[in-house]
Design an enzyme around this catalytic site. Structure first.
Site, PDB file in Angstrom:
ATOM      1  N   ASP A 541       1.040  -1.115   0.071  1.00 49.37           N
ATOM      2  CA  ASP A 541       0.293   0.148  -0.107  1.00 49.37           C
ATOM      3  C   ASP A 541       0.874   0.709   0.336  1.00 49.37           C
ATOM      4  O   ASP A 541       2.127   1.331   0.174  1.00 49.37           O
ATOM      5  CB  ASP A 541      -1.190  -0.334   1.214  1.00 49.37           C
ATOM      6  CG  ASP A 541      -1.780   1.558   1.236  1.00 49.37           C
ATOM      7  OD1 ASP A 541      -2.349   2.015   0.573  1.00 49.37           O
ATOM      8  OD2 ASP A 541      -2.990   1.500   2.782  1.00 49.37           O
ATOM      9  N   GLU A 544       2.689   4.944  -3.667  1.00 43.52           N
ATOM     10  CA  GLU A 544       1.876   5.894  -5.224  1.00 43.52           C
ATOM     11  C   GLU A 544       3.783   6.832  -5.441  1.00 43.52           C
ATOM     12  O   GLU A 544       5.017   7.732  -6.198  1.00 43.52           O
ATOM     13  CB  GLU A 544       1.557   7.034  -5.041  1.00 43.52           C
ATOM     14  CG  GLU A 544       0.274   6.165  -4.558  1.00 43.52           C
ATOM     15  CD  GLU A 544      -0.462   5.363  -3.587  1.00 43.52           C
ATOM     16  OE1 GLU A 544       0.501   6.037  -2.436  1.00 43.52           O
ATOM     17  OE2 GLU A 544      -1.276   4.761  -3.568  1.00 43.52           O
ATOM     18  N   ASP A 617      -8.955   4.172  -1.494  1.00 47.22           N
ATOM     19  CA  ASP A 617      -9.294   4.364  -0.494  1.00 47.22           C
ATOM     20  C   ASP A 617     -11.727   5.008  -0.952  1.00 47.22           C
ATOM     21  O   ASP A 617     -11.447   6.325  -1.038  1.00 47.22           O
ATOM     22  CB  ASP A 617      -9.383   5.039   0.212  1.00 47.22           C
ATOM     23  CG  ASP A 617      -8.195   4.745   0.897  1.00 47.22           C
ATOM     24  OD1 ASP A 617      -7.888   3.529   1.317  1.00 47.22           O
ATOM     25  OD2 ASP A 617      -7.636   5.519   2.024  1.00 47.22           O
TER      26      ASP A 617
END
Ligand code: NOJ
Length: 980
Positions: A541, A544, A617
């Protein structure tokens, strides 16, 4: 956790919004981004200048050099505005007709980043042997293709590249003259803006004249604008990007004459057919942005970037599809417009890097998928268990919590394959290190889950807590493997673990070291994750990367990676390397490599080779549920078939109706996981009251009955690159009526068509049937009839009903015994559901292997074709035959593995030699059978329910023949003969 860290995180959390709204001001719009603003201003100037606009870039014909392979030529390109700067152009035609166009600055002040393709591509593509360039006075061209239907024309002045099919332009580069490669330059004292002399009173200035004067007097300003707009430094909020290299952006128009619809360039929360961003009344005011970003509470309709970026576009019309892939790793903005409903104009603006375009000639969507996957690879066949249901939340708080949740699923007879642990398992968010207060016995816990045939997925984020008692950080720091600041010191930012550092996965020294961390046994060479087992897989996770206190919640662009490249050059690729390496680490941790499961949030072109993605999300709203379907379809277009969104919505507390609908959406996504934010109420399906609990249990069971269908669909995608989820334009490229449909789709080649309901209070749904064919309701065999020009039907869809259809002409294999997990189904018998076409025939496939090792690449699998046909001259007979497919098509068997031969009696086939077909259901027979037999055998036990035709006789409940225990084996050849 140290007090300092708590305070740091607390202040960061306080800075997060308390209301449910996107923090839009955290992210740039195009007008807040220097190079995007410059790119759009260039296009605005071009528009204003109209026909007078001329690209300054041209090819020097005397420089053209055709390589000995004939498929490649190089030439030098000049900009009339900067004659002293040199650019190089290279064109190459691959053996499948794909055209690669590269342009770079030659011997400039610096080197532009040119490695994006090397991360995305699986290999250097082979070039065509069938090309001959003909250089003329005005252009150089090549005619090629099987029927010489393709032509590539490179015009010298101005530089223009066009790909034509049958004499019609399909893709045109720089046709609008927006190509601009900002060359590297040295900073000169600020240039003052040249004011245009104000017109004298009474003097009328004709626009064209003004343009001409400006062009003659200051051509650079006419083309580039008259000020150095954010060339050398750029601020955003409290952030300053030092831009030590100055301007280096790249703009190019890529137009698709004769193609009115475009798809792709994920990831954006919007419709599948991309709405416009330019023109008279654009749908979005900003271009689509590709800049991997952790956007808090992202909007359900927006061109903003979210977590992943795949610069791949399909341009489509009823008679042609073409595609393009731009191998660029820097922030990119893409405008989309339509000069007419038959054409699409796109404008790509990237912050840095070279032009490295792959033009995919199609001519069908299927061809584009094949062409793109020959470049970047396919989604590999996942571990079978990973297609089951995944139960996640932030967080299961202790090992006993995990055990209790598992127990409750079993008590309620709800199948589940995987339990997930989010960041709270890790002591002070030091990933790999168990928080022993709550997880005192991690290996026992994992084994308790594994004992019931299940797996665990544990999160490993890319930020490393900067503390001396964290061996992973310590070693990475000691070996100099961390990302650096612009002044070459270790970069420090904030994330879940407080003060953190980030491993630089571009550094080859990282790769082997990272793999050692996952070894579940003690290593002499250093720390490894001994408190883990082979039943643990990984969730990557925040890659980015998400940096809470960084510009746009990510890393500063002037940070430095291996090789001296700035973060700006590689931002969109960065997250992919982390999950790719993790996937390799998990595969290689054991002596017999097993298929890894790695879920990633950030991704790039090529990520499909390594794992699954999810849509991040999302919010617990109906809009997010609906747009999740579209995002998953669009990442499928980008090659990433293994995709899904958080069932239930990450934020919020969905009411039971919404949760039920979300499970129905999830059960028809390739990746099926429920997840919830730490602040939400518990919402495991067993906690619901009836009837909701029962409905969800049925949905979970339905997913499990369909695992053979999903697995077979993944086999196909692993070879052809065709997506697992197929929207209408992919299935019926000529049917205009389907071009904008993105709320219903087909699953692989199975013939299943689903329209998940995403509306509150729905009792019925409208479904589009694209052809004159029968579509059977999966559950009650009601036969709907489509129409050649497409037709809408309205079907019942109260809460427990999922609009799910089998296309006439398909045979779907299922396993219908309820089990607690997929592992328990390994030896279960099959049901074959035969949905006869209007012509009374059908076909289906089934692929099976051991589901976890790589033995399938050596031919250890079963691949069957089941065909229902009418034997010649026997109108009232149906023969359902099961045949081996592996031997017939070994080279396209599985996972791109090249097999020369295939042995249907392989060890895996032997291991399921006694697995039966327990039922054959045939829908749509035109008469009651007089006999149903296995060829050469006795009469079988069967049951026939006649159809009930509606008034028009074309629709109504179909007749259903159910053959019970036909005594045939799934991995063997057989035939059943039905006569009536
Ligand atoms: C952000 C992820 O998107 C979410 O799924 C996860 O629960 C949190 N990080 C905490 O790890």
């Amino acid at each position: 956790m140290r007090a300092l860290d708590y305070l740091g995180i607390l202040s960061l959390l306080l800075a997060l919004p308390t209301t449910h709204s996107l923090k839009a001001h955290d992210f740039k719009t195009c007008s807040q981004s220097g190079f995007c603003r410059r790119g759009r201003a260039l296009s605005a100037r071009a528009k204003e200048a109209g026909a007078a606009w001329k690209s300054p870039y041209s090819v020097d014909p005397s420089s053209i050099a055709i390589a000995s392979d004939q498929a490649t030529f190089t030439a030098s390109v000049k900009s009339s505005l900067y004659p002293e700067i040199n650019f190089g152009l290279e064109l190459r035609v691959h053996d499948d007709g794909v055209v690669r166009v590269r342009m770079d600055e030659v011997a400039g002040l610096r080197k532009r980043y040119d490695e994006a393709a090397s991360w995305a591509l699986i290999a250097e593509p082979t070039v065509s042997k069938d090309i001959k360039w003909t250089a003329g006075k005005k252009d150089i061209r090549a005619v090629y293709g099987k029927k010489k239907e393709l032509e590539l024309v490179v015009t010298y002045e101005p530089l223009r590249v066009a790909l034509l099919r049958n004499g019609k332009e399909q893709v045109v580069l720089n046709g609008q003259g927006l190509l601009h490669m900002e060359h590297f330059r040295t900073k000169t004292p600020a240039v003052t803006q040249t004011e245009e002399p104000a017109p004298k009173e009474g003097e009328e200035v004709v626009a064209d004249e003004a343009q001409a004067v400006m062009k003659a007097e200051n051509p650079r300003a006419w083309f580039e604008g008259d000020k150095e707009d954010d060339y050398w430094e750029e601020t955003f909020g409290s952030w300053t990007d030092s831009k030590p290299k100055g301007p280096e952006s790249l703009s190019i128009d890529i137009n698709f004459p004769n193609h009115g619809t475009v798809y792709g360039i994920p990831q954006h929360a919007t419709r599948l057919a991309l709405p416009t961003t330019t023109g008279e009344s654009p749908f979005f005011s900003d271009p689509y942005r590709l800049y991997n970003a952790d956007v808090f509470e992202y909007l359900a309709s927006s061109p903003m970037s979210i977590y992943g970026s795949i610069p791949v576009l399909h341009a489509h019309s009823a008679d042609s599809t073409v595609g393009m892939f731009h191998a660029v790793g820097s922030e990119t903005w893409i405008d989309v417009g339509h000069a007419s409903d038959k054409s699409t104009e796109t404008h790509w603006i990237s912050e840095s890097g070279i032009l490295d375009l792959f033009l995919m000639p199609g001519p069908t969507p299927e061809d584009i998928f094949r062409q793109y996957s020959r470049l970047t690879g396919t989604t590999v066949i996942p571990a079978h268990w990973s297609l089951g249901y995944h139960q996640c939340r932030w967080n299961y708080v202790s090992s006993d919590d995990v055990r209790t949740v598992q127990k409750r699923f079993d008590e309620e007879d709800m199948p589940v394959d995987v339990f997930w642990l989010d960041i709270e398992y890790a002591e002070e968010h030091k990933y790999f290190i168990w928080d022993k207060k709550n997880f005192p016995d991690p290996v026992d816990m994992i084994n308790d889950v594994a004992a019931l045939g299940r797996k665990m997925v544990v999160i490993i984020d890319p930020h490393l807590k900067r503390t001396s008692d964290y061996p992973v950080y310590q070693k990475a720091s000691e070996l100099g493997l961390l990302v650096k600041t612009k002044s070459e010191s270790e970069y420090e930012g904030w994330c879940w673990s407080g003060s953190s550092a980030w491993i630089d996965f571009f550094n080859p020294s990282v790769w082997d070291w990272w793999k050692t961390l996952f070894k579940p046994r003690q290593l002499a060479s250093g720390w490894s994750w001994t408190e883990s087992t082979e039943d643990v897989h990984i969730w990557n996770d925040m890659n980015e990367p998400s940096v809470f206190n960084g510009p746009e919640i990510t890393m500063p662009k002037d940070n430095i990676h291996y090789g001296g490249w700035e973060h700006r050059d590689v931002h969109n690729i960065n997250g992919m390397l982390f999950s790719n390496l993790t996937s390799q680490a998990v595969a290689e941790r054991s002596d017999t490599p097993k298929r890894p499961f790695v879920l990633t949030r950030a991704f790039y072109a090529g990520s499909q080779r390594f794992g699954a993605m999810w849509t991040g999300d999302n919010m617990g709203t109906w809009e997010h549920m609906a747009v999740g379907v579209k995002i998953v379809l669009s990442v499928n277009i980008g090659g990433m078939s293994f995709a899904g969104s958080d069932v239930g919505g990450f934020f919020g507390n969905p009411e039971p109706e919404m949760l039920v609908r979300w499970y129905q959406v999830g059960a028809f996504a390739p990746f099926f996981r429920a997840h919830a934010h730490i602040d939400t109420k518990r919402r495991e399906p067993f906690l619901l009251d009836q009837p909701y609990k029962g409905i969800i249990r049925d949905v979970l069971r339905l997913r499990y009955t369909m695992l053979p269908i999903w697995y077979t669909a993944f086999r196909e995608t692993s070879v052809t690159g065709l997506p697992v989820l197929r929207p209408h334009y992919v299935m019926f490229p000529k049917d205009q009526g389907g071009f904008n449909i993105d709320d219903q789709y087909f699953i692989g080649s199975s013939g299943l068509l689903v329209k998940p309901v995403t509306e509150k209070g729905a009792t019925q749904a409208t479904v589009y049937l694209p052809e004159d064919q029968v579509y059977y309701d999966y559950f009650n065999h009601f036969a709907y009839r489509g129409a050649a020009k497409g037709k809408e039907i309205t079907v019942p869809a109260v809460l427990h009903q999922i609009p799910l259809f089998v296309r006439g002409g398909s045979i779907v294999p299922t396993r219908e015994r309820p089990r607690r997990s997929s592992k328990a189904m390994k030896r279960d018998p099959f049901t074959l559901r035969v949905a006869l076409s209007k012509a009374g025939t059908a076909r289906g496939e089934l692929y099976l292997d051991d589901g976890e090792t790589y033995a399938h690449r050596q031919g250890q699998f079963v691949w069957r074709e089941i065909v229902a046909e009418k034997p010649a001259k026997k109108a009232r007979t149906l023969k359902i035959e099961s045949r081996d497919l592996g031997a017939a098509r070994p080279a396209e068997a599985v996972d791109g593995a090249v097999l020369k031969t295939f042995d249907p009696e392989n060890e895996y086939a032997k291991s399921i030699a006694d697995v039966r077909v327990e039922k054959v259901v045939v829908a749509g027979l035109s008469g009651k059978p007089t006999s149903v037999k296995v060829e050469g055998g006795d009469e079988l036990v069967w049951d026939f329910t006649p159809g009930v035709a509606a008034a028009d006789k074309k629709e109504g409940i179909a007749s259903v023949l159910a053959v019970k225990d036909p005594k045939v084996l799934i991995a063997k050849d057989w035939a059943i003969i039905i006569e009536w």
